[in-house]
Design a protein around this motif. Structure first.
Motif, PDB file in Angstrom:
ATOM      1  N   TRP A   1       2.498  -2.579  10.539  1.00 40.94           N
ATOM      2  CA  TRP A   1       3.913  -2.372  10.845  1.00 40.94           C
ATOM      3  C   TRP A   1       4.766  -3.484  10.236  1.00 40.94           C
ATOM      4  CZ3 TRP A   1       7.398  -5.505  13.406  1.00 40.94           C
ATOM      5  CH2 TRP A   1       8.681  -4.959  13.493  1.00 40.94           C
ATOM      6  N   ARG A   2       4.294  -4.709  10.305  1.00 40.44           N
ATOM      7  CA  ARG A   2       5.063  -5.831   9.735  1.00 40.44           C
ATOM      8  C   ARG A   2       5.287  -5.641   8.240  1.00 40.44           C
ATOM      9  NH1 ARG A   2       2.042 -10.456  13.299  1.00 40.44           N
ATOM     10  NH2 ARG A   2       3.350 -10.162  15.149  1.00 40.44           N
ATOM     11  N   GLU A   3       4.285  -5.163   7.543  1.00 41.23           N
ATOM     12  CA  GLU A   3       4.432  -4.900   6.113  1.00 41.23           C
ATOM     13  C   GLU A   3       5.446  -3.777   5.872  1.00 41.23           C
ATOM     14  OE1 GLU A   3       0.418  -4.090   4.886  1.00 41.23           O
ATOM     15  OE2 GLU A   3      -0.189  -6.198   5.158  1.00 41.23           O
ATOM     16  N   TYR A   4       5.389  -2.763   6.694  1.00 42.53           N
ATOM     17  CA  TYR A   4       6.340  -1.651   6.587  1.00 42.53           C
ATOM     18  C   TYR A   4       7.768  -2.156   6.824  1.00 42.53           C
ATOM     19  CZ  TYR A   4       8.854   2.611   7.824  1.00 42.53           C
ATOM     20  OH  TYR A   4       9.773   3.620   7.891  1.00 42.53           O
ATOM     21  N   ALA A   5       7.958  -2.889   7.910  1.00 43.95           N
ATOM     22  CA  ALA A   5       9.294  -3.396   8.244  1.00 43.95           C
ATOM     23  C   ALA A   5       9.812  -4.339   7.165  1.00 43.95           C
ATOM     24  CB  ALA A   5       9.270  -4.101   9.599  1.00 43.95           C
ATOM     25  N   ALA A   6       8.919  -5.141   6.600  1.00 41.84           N
ATOM     26  CA  ALA A   6       9.335  -6.064   5.531  1.00 41.84           C
ATOM     27  C   ALA A   6       9.783  -5.312   4.287  1.00 41.84           C
ATOM     28  CB  ALA A   6       8.189  -7.016   5.191  1.00 41.84           C
ATOM     29  N   ALA A   7       9.233  -4.132   4.056  1.00 46.87           N
ATOM     30  CA  ALA A   7       9.629  -3.329   2.898  1.00 46.87           C
ATOM     31  C   ALA A   7      10.919  -2.565   3.154  1.00 46.87           C
ATOM     32  CB  ALA A   7       8.506  -2.358   2.534  1.00 46.87           C
ATOM     33  N   ILE A   8      11.103  -2.067   4.363  1.00 47.22           N
ATOM     34  CA  ILE A   8      12.219  -1.172   4.677  1.00 47.22           C
ATOM     35  C   ILE A   8      13.501  -1.919   5.044  1.00 47.22           C
ATOM     36  CG2 ILE A   8      13.010   0.556   6.355  1.00 47.22           C
ATOM     37  CD1 ILE A   8      11.054   1.677   4.313  1.00 47.22           C
ATOM     38  N   THR A   9      13.402  -2.920   5.886  1.00 50.43           N
ATOM     39  CA  THR A   9      14.587  -3.534   6.481  1.00 50.43           C
ATOM     40  C   THR A   9      15.540  -4.170   5.470  1.00 50.43           C
ATOM     41  OG1 THR A   9      13.347  -3.856   8.518  1.00 50.43           O
ATOM     42  CG2 THR A   9      15.395  -5.096   8.286  1.00 50.43           C
ATOM     43  N   PRO A  10      15.084  -4.982   4.532  1.00 51.86           N
ATOM     44  CA  PRO A  10      16.057  -5.563   3.585  1.00 51.86           C
ATOM     45  C   PRO A  10      16.822  -4.500   2.793  1.00 51.86           C
ATOM     46  CG  PRO A  10      14.009  -6.770   3.482  1.00 51.86           C
ATOM     47  CD  PRO A  10      13.745  -5.553   4.323  1.00 51.86           C
ATOM     48  N   SER A  11      16.116  -3.457   2.347  1.00 50.93           N
ATOM     49  CA  SER A  11      16.814  -2.416   1.589  1.00 50.93           C
ATOM     50  C   SER A  11      17.776  -1.642   2.483  1.00 50.93           C
ATOM     51  CB  SER A  11      15.813  -1.471   0.930  1.00 50.93           C
ATOM     52  OG  SER A  11      15.015  -0.836   1.900  1.00 50.93           O
ATOM     53  N   LEU A  12      17.423  -1.456   3.741  1.00 53.93           N
ATOM     54  CA  LEU A  12      18.328  -0.805   4.695  1.00 53.93           C
ATOM     55  C   LEU A  12      19.603  -1.629   4.875  1.00 53.93           C
ATOM     56  CD1 LEU A  12      19.088   1.155   7.034  1.00 53.93           C
ATOM     57  CD2 LEU A  12      17.723  -0.323   8.504  1.00 53.93           C
ATOM     58  N   LEU A  13      19.435  -2.924   5.075  1.00 57.34           N
ATOM     59  CA  LEU A  13      20.608  -3.793   5.251  1.00 57.34           C
ATOM     60  C   LEU A  13      21.468  -3.828   3.992  1.00 57.34           C
ATOM     61  CD1 LEU A  13      18.913  -6.735   7.189  1.00 57.34           C
ATOM     62  CD2 LEU A  13      20.322  -4.893   8.127  1.00 57.34           C
ATOM     63  N   LEU A  14      20.829  -3.875   2.848  1.00 59.43           N
ATOM     64  CA  LEU A  14      21.571  -3.917   1.588  1.00 59.43           C
ATOM     65  C   LEU A  14      22.317  -2.607   1.343  1.00 59.43           C
ATOM     66  CD1 LEU A  14      22.234  -5.592  -0.885  1.00 59.43           C
ATOM     67  CD2 LEU A  14      20.157  -4.731  -1.949  1.00 59.43           C
ATOM     68  N   THR A  15      21.665  -1.481   1.616  1.00 61.55           N
ATOM     69  CA  THR A  15      22.319  -0.179   1.440  1.00 61.55           C
ATOM     70  C   THR A  15      23.495  -0.025   2.391  1.00 61.55           C
ATOM     71  OG1 THR A  15      20.237   0.797   0.729  1.00 61.55           O
ATOM     72  CG2 THR A  15      21.946   2.317   1.458  1.00 61.55           C
TER      73      THR A  15
ATOM     74  N   SER B   1      10.569   1.469  16.494  1.00 60.38           N
ATOM     75  CA  SER B   1       9.809   2.418  17.307  1.00 60.38           C
ATOM     76  C   SER B   1       8.431   2.683  16.725  1.00 60.38           C
ATOM     77  CB  SER B   1      10.580   3.730  17.467  1.00 60.38           C
ATOM     78  OG  SER B   1      10.577   4.460  16.265  1.00 60.38           O
ATOM     79  N   LEU B   2       8.263   2.462  15.436  1.00 62.83           N
ATOM     80  CA  LEU B   2       6.960   2.671  14.818  1.00 62.83           C
ATOM     81  C   LEU B   2       5.912   1.685  15.327  1.00 62.83           C
ATOM     82  CD1 LEU B   2       8.005   3.637  11.204  1.00 62.83           C
ATOM     83  CD2 LEU B   2       6.967   5.104  12.940  1.00 62.83           C
ATOM     84  N   VAL B   3       6.337   0.569  15.916  1.00 61.45           N
ATOM     85  CA  VAL B   3       5.379  -0.341  16.549  1.00 61.45           C
ATOM     86  C   VAL B   3       4.619   0.413  17.635  1.00 61.45           C
ATOM     87  CG1 VAL B   3       5.108  -2.415  17.971  1.00 61.45           C
ATOM     88  CG2 VAL B   3       6.725  -2.422  16.080  1.00 61.45           C
ATOM     89  N   ALA B   4       5.351   1.120  18.480  1.00 64.17           N
ATOM     90  CA  ALA B   4       4.720   1.895  19.549  1.00 64.17           C
ATOM     91  C   ALA B   4       3.876   3.029  18.977  1.00 64.17           C
ATOM     92  CB  ALA B   4       5.778   2.440  20.496  1.00 64.17           C
ATOM     93  N   HIS B   5       4.335   3.642  17.903  1.00 63.67           N
ATOM     94  CA  HIS B   5       3.591   4.753  17.299  1.00 63.67           C
ATOM     95  C   HIS B   5       2.247   4.296  16.740  1.00 63.67           C
ATOM     96  CE1 HIS B   5       6.542   8.106  17.382  1.00 63.67           C
ATOM     97  NE2 HIS B   5       7.367   7.092  17.594  1.00 63.67           N
ATOM     98  N   VAL B   6       2.233   3.187  16.002  1.00 69.16           N
ATOM     99  CA  VAL B   6       0.968   2.749  15.415  1.00 69.16           C
ATOM    100  C   VAL B   6      -0.016   2.271  16.475  1.00 69.16           C
ATOM    101  CG1 VAL B   6       1.969   2.217  13.158  1.00 69.16           C
ATOM    102  CG2 VAL B   6       1.702   0.391  14.841  1.00 69.16           C
ATOM    103  N   HIS B   7       0.487   1.848  17.626  1.00 63.68           N
ATOM    104  CA  HIS B   7      -0.392   1.445  18.727  1.00 63.68           C
ATOM    105  C   HIS B   7      -0.667   2.604  19.684  1.00 63.68           C
ATOM    106  CE1 HIS B   7      -0.780  -2.814  17.844  1.00 63.68           C
ATOM    107  NE2 HIS B   7       0.480  -2.783  17.447  1.00 63.68           N
TER     108      HIS B   7
END
Length: 167
Positions: free
Chosen positions: A26-40, A84-90
């Protein structure tokens, strides 16, 4: 587009009995998604007047506020989705009940309160604030599993690029 690529990878990497590996996925996913989300989101907010003029025309330039509030509310929704994906992966989606209940109650309450005062902008403000409350509640409920998703340097880099767009 990014979630279409990264979510299957997240679920593939999180398909393990190792809780630490699921959290790391999940941390790898969030690290990939969040910066681009904030920038967009910053891109849309900064360029809202131009985007409104190009896509809607000068007759609808007053819609710029709706574009801004919509982008901000949507960015909190996407951050909530990422958390929410934290809860999903667990496989513990029950962890999401309380945060989502907080968000639903606040969303209705804030919109009912703010729309008569601020008009349609009140809906954007209400959705933004309720989304931030959900993020805070999720952070509390998910604990250590939700830490470390995005490095400070990635957020600062996205912020610097957003500032460059604005200038």
């Amino acid at each position: 587009v990014l979630t279409t690529y990264f979510q299957p990878r997240l679920y593939l990497n999180a398909s393990t009995d190792d809780s630490a590996r699921r959290t790391q996925s999940w941390r790898e996913y969030a690290a990939a998604i969040t910066p681009s989300l904030l920038l967009t989101s910053a891109f849309i907010v900064i360029l809202a007047p131009e985007l409104t003029r190009i896509f809607l025309g000068s007759n609808f330039q007053s819609a710029v506020d709706y574009v801004i509030w919509g982008a901000l509310a949507e960015s909190t929704r996407m951050l909530v989705s990422t958390y929410s994906l934290v809860a999903h992966v667990h496989m513990r989606t029950r962890w999401l009940i309380f945060p989502n209940l907080v968000g639903a109650v606040l969303s209705v309450g804030l919109c009912v309160t703010l729309i008569p005062i601020y008009g349609a902008a009140g809906a954007g403000i209400g959705l933004l604030l309720s989304g931030l409350a959900v993020l805070i509640a999720m952070r509390f409920m998910l604990g250590e599993r939700a830490r470390g998703g995005v490095s400070v340097s990635a957020i600062l880099t996205a912020t610097a690029f957003a500032g460059g767009l604005w200038i």
